[in-house]
Scaffold this motif. Sequence first.
Motif, PDB file in Angstrom:
ATOM      1  N   LEU A  43       0.835  -1.206   0.000  1.00 39.36           N
ATOM      2  CA  LEU A  43       0.000   0.000   0.000  1.00 39.36           C
ATOM      3  C   LEU A  43       0.865   1.249   0.000  1.00 39.36           C
ATOM      4  N   GLN A  44       1.882   1.254   0.814  1.00 39.25           N
ATOM      5  CA  GLN A  44       2.747   2.428   0.856  1.00 39.25           C
ATOM      6  C   GLN A  44       3.479   2.633  -0.459  1.00 39.25           C
ATOM      7  N   THR A  45       3.895   1.555  -1.097  1.00 38.10           N
ATOM      8  CA  THR A  45       4.544   1.669  -2.403  1.00 38.10           C
ATOM      9  C   THR A  45       3.588   2.243  -3.431  1.00 38.10           C
ATOM     10  N   LEU A  46       2.340   1.757  -3.443  1.00 39.12           N
ATOM     11  CA  LEU A  46       1.347   2.294  -4.369  1.00 39.12           C
ATOM     12  C   LEU A  46       1.059   3.767  -4.086  1.00 39.12           C
ATOM     13  N   PHE A  47       1.101   4.150  -2.833  1.00 39.40           N
ATOM     14  CA  PHE A  47       0.905   5.556  -2.487  1.00 39.40           C
ATOM     15  C   PHE A  47       2.033   6.412  -3.062  1.00 39.40           C
ATOM     16  N   TYR A  48       3.275   5.968  -2.867  1.00 35.80           N
ATOM     17  CA  TYR A  48       4.410   6.731  -3.396  1.00 35.80           C
ATOM     18  C   TYR A  48       4.350   6.829  -4.915  1.00 35.80           C
ATOM     19  N   VAL A  49       3.922   5.771  -5.559  1.00 42.69           N
ATOM     20  CA  VAL A  49       3.855   5.773  -7.023  1.00 42.69           C
ATOM     21  C   VAL A  49       2.795   6.752  -7.521  1.00 42.69           C
ATOM     22  N   VAL A  50       1.612   6.747  -6.906  1.00 41.61           N
ATOM     23  CA  VAL A  50       0.563   7.654  -7.387  1.00 41.61           C
ATOM     24  C   VAL A  50       0.961   9.107  -7.160  1.00 41.61           C
ATOM     25  N   VAL A  51       1.645   9.379  -6.072  1.00 41.99           N
ATOM     26  CA  VAL A  51       2.111  10.749  -5.831  1.00 41.99           C
ATOM     27  C   VAL A  51       3.212  11.108  -6.823  1.00 41.99           C
ATOM     28  N   ALA A  52       4.129  10.185  -7.061  1.00 41.82           N
ATOM     29  CA  ALA A  52       5.221  10.447  -8.013  1.00 41.82           C
ATOM     30  C   ALA A  52       4.699  10.655  -9.428  1.00 41.82           C
ATOM     31  N   LEU A  53       3.616  10.009  -9.784  1.00 38.94           N
ATOM     32  CA  LEU A  53       3.023  10.211 -11.105  1.00 38.94           C
ATOM     33  C   LEU A  53       2.185  11.486 -11.162  1.00 38.94           C
ATOM     34  N   ALA A  54       1.485  11.793 -10.084  1.00 40.00           N
ATOM     35  CA  ALA A  54       0.601  12.951 -10.085  1.00 40.00           C
ATOM     36  C   ALA A  54       1.365  14.271 -10.161  1.00 40.00           C
ATOM     37  N   LEU A  55       2.528  14.315  -9.551  1.00 32.08           N
ATOM     38  CA  LEU A  55       3.274  15.579  -9.525  1.00 32.08           C
ATOM     39  C   LEU A  55       3.723  16.052 -10.904  1.00 32.08           C
ATOM     40  N   PRO A  56       4.495  15.262 -11.665  1.00 34.70           N
ATOM     41  CA  PRO A  56       4.942  15.777 -12.957  1.00 34.70           C
ATOM     42  C   PRO A  56       3.810  15.906 -13.984  1.00 34.70           C
ATOM     43  N   LEU A  57       2.723  15.160 -13.794  1.00 33.24           N
ATOM     44  CA  LEU A  57       1.589  15.252 -14.720  1.00 33.24           C
ATOM     45  C   LEU A  57       0.590  16.333 -14.308  1.00 33.24           C
ATOM     46  N   ARG A  58       0.931  17.068 -13.251  1.00 34.11           N
ATOM     47  CA  ARG A  58       0.118  18.183 -12.752  1.00 34.11           C
ATOM     48  C   ARG A  58      -1.304  17.747 -12.412  1.00 34.11           C
ATOM     49  N   GLN A  59      -1.394  16.636 -11.704  1.00 37.43           N
ATOM     50  CA  GLN A  59      -2.685  16.108 -11.274  1.00 37.43           C
ATOM     51  C   GLN A  59      -2.845  16.147  -9.759  1.00 37.43           C
ATOM     52  N   ALA A  60      -1.916  16.765  -9.068  1.00 34.58           N
ATOM     53  CA  ALA A  60      -1.961  16.836  -7.609  1.00 34.58           C
ATOM     54  C   ALA A  60      -2.817  18.022  -7.183  1.00 34.58           C
ATOM     55  N   ASP A  61      -4.132  17.876  -7.350  1.00 33.60           N
ATOM     56  CA  ASP A  61      -5.043  18.945  -6.974  1.00 33.60           C
ATOM     57  C   ASP A  61      -5.492  18.775  -5.525  1.00 33.60           C
ATOM     58  N   LEU A  62      -6.471  19.577  -5.113  1.00 31.03           N
ATOM     59  CA  LEU A  62      -6.924  19.554  -3.731  1.00 31.03           C
ATOM     60  C   LEU A  62      -7.492  18.197  -3.328  1.00 31.03           C
ATOM     61  N   VAL A  63      -8.207  17.538  -4.226  1.00 29.17           N
ATOM     62  CA  VAL A  63      -8.779  16.222  -3.919  1.00 29.17           C
ATOM     63  C   VAL A  63      -7.668  15.217  -3.646  1.00 29.17           C
ATOM     64  N   MET A  64      -6.637  15.212  -4.485  1.00 27.66           N
ATOM     65  CA  MET A  64      -5.515  14.274  -4.285  1.00 27.66           C
ATOM     66  C   MET A  64      -4.795  14.568  -2.974  1.00 27.66           C
ATOM     67  N   VAL A  65      -4.613  15.829  -2.661  1.00 30.59           N
ATOM     68  CA  VAL A  65      -3.920  16.193  -1.420  1.00 30.59           C
ATOM     69  C   VAL A  65      -4.739  15.766  -0.200  1.00 30.59           C
ATOM     70  N   LEU A  66      -6.041  15.986  -0.234  1.00 29.85           N
ATOM     71  CA  LEU A  66      -6.884  15.577   0.890  1.00 29.85           C
ATOM     72  C   LEU A  66      -6.906  14.064   1.054  1.00 29.85           C
ATOM     73  N   LEU A  67      -7.025  13.341  -0.057  1.00 27.29           N
ATOM     74  CA  LEU A  67      -6.993  11.876   0.009  1.00 27.29           C
ATOM     75  C   LEU A  67      -5.643  11.384   0.532  1.00 27.29           C
ATOM     76  N   ALA A  68      -4.575  12.051   0.130  1.00 34.89           N
ATOM     77  CA  ALA A  68      -3.244  11.658   0.599  1.00 34.89           C
ATOM     78  C   ALA A  68      -3.134  11.829   2.112  1.00 34.89           C
ATOM     79  N   TRP A  69      -3.653  12.933   2.625  1.00 36.04           N
ATOM     80  CA  TRP A  69      -3.587  13.147   4.074  1.00 36.04           C
ATOM     81  C   TRP A  69      -4.460  12.157   4.830  1.00 36.04           C
ATOM     82  N   VAL A  70      -5.625  11.835   4.291  1.00 32.38           N
ATOM     83  CA  VAL A  70      -6.483  10.836   4.934  1.00 32.38           C
ATOM     84  C   VAL A  70      -5.765   9.493   4.973  1.00 32.38           C
ATOM     85  N   PHE A  71      -5.114   9.114   3.865  1.00 35.12           N
ATOM     86  CA  PHE A  71      -4.373   7.854   3.821  1.00 35.12           C
ATOM     87  C   PHE A  71      -3.258   7.837   4.859  1.00 35.12           C
ATOM     88  N   VAL A  72      -2.503   8.921   4.929  1.00 34.29           N
ATOM     89  CA  VAL A  72      -1.373   8.979   5.857  1.00 34.29           C
ATOM     90  C   VAL A  72      -1.861   8.920   7.310  1.00 34.29           C
TER      91      VAL A  72
END
Length: 120
Positions: A43-72
């Motif tokens: 799960l943690q590996t998949l989390f790092y991968v989705v964040v690593a992909l979202a950043l350069p593709l400019r997909q790290a919006d507010l929804v992704m950030v909130l979901l990331a904090w809930v996951f953490v």
Amino acid sequence: MMYQGILLPVFVLVALTFGVLFWTGRRLSLAGGPAQGWFNYHLQTLFYVVVALALPLRQADLVMVLLAWVFVVLQIFHAGLFVRSSGEAAQGSSLFIAGALVLLAMWVYFALRILFPTLT
């Protein structure tokens, strides 16, 4: 739009990983085997991968950030339960399942934004 073509196999692999996670994780935890402790690393590996992909593709919006904090936060609570109970009670923890579902929501949201950019 070539990045959609290269990311589609990644999304399929992520779906396969979640399928195996929920199928074997549930069966192993019922049999008393090491289910969530081992799968937590995935799960943690998949989390790092989705964040690593979202950043350069400019997909790290507010929804992704909130979901990331809930996951953490869920991972922090799950780790506390795991440490406090010597790992036994944490095997079937609803915190683990909640974290997996939040991460699945992150991947689905990310995949939909990449594959169907006109919808968002």
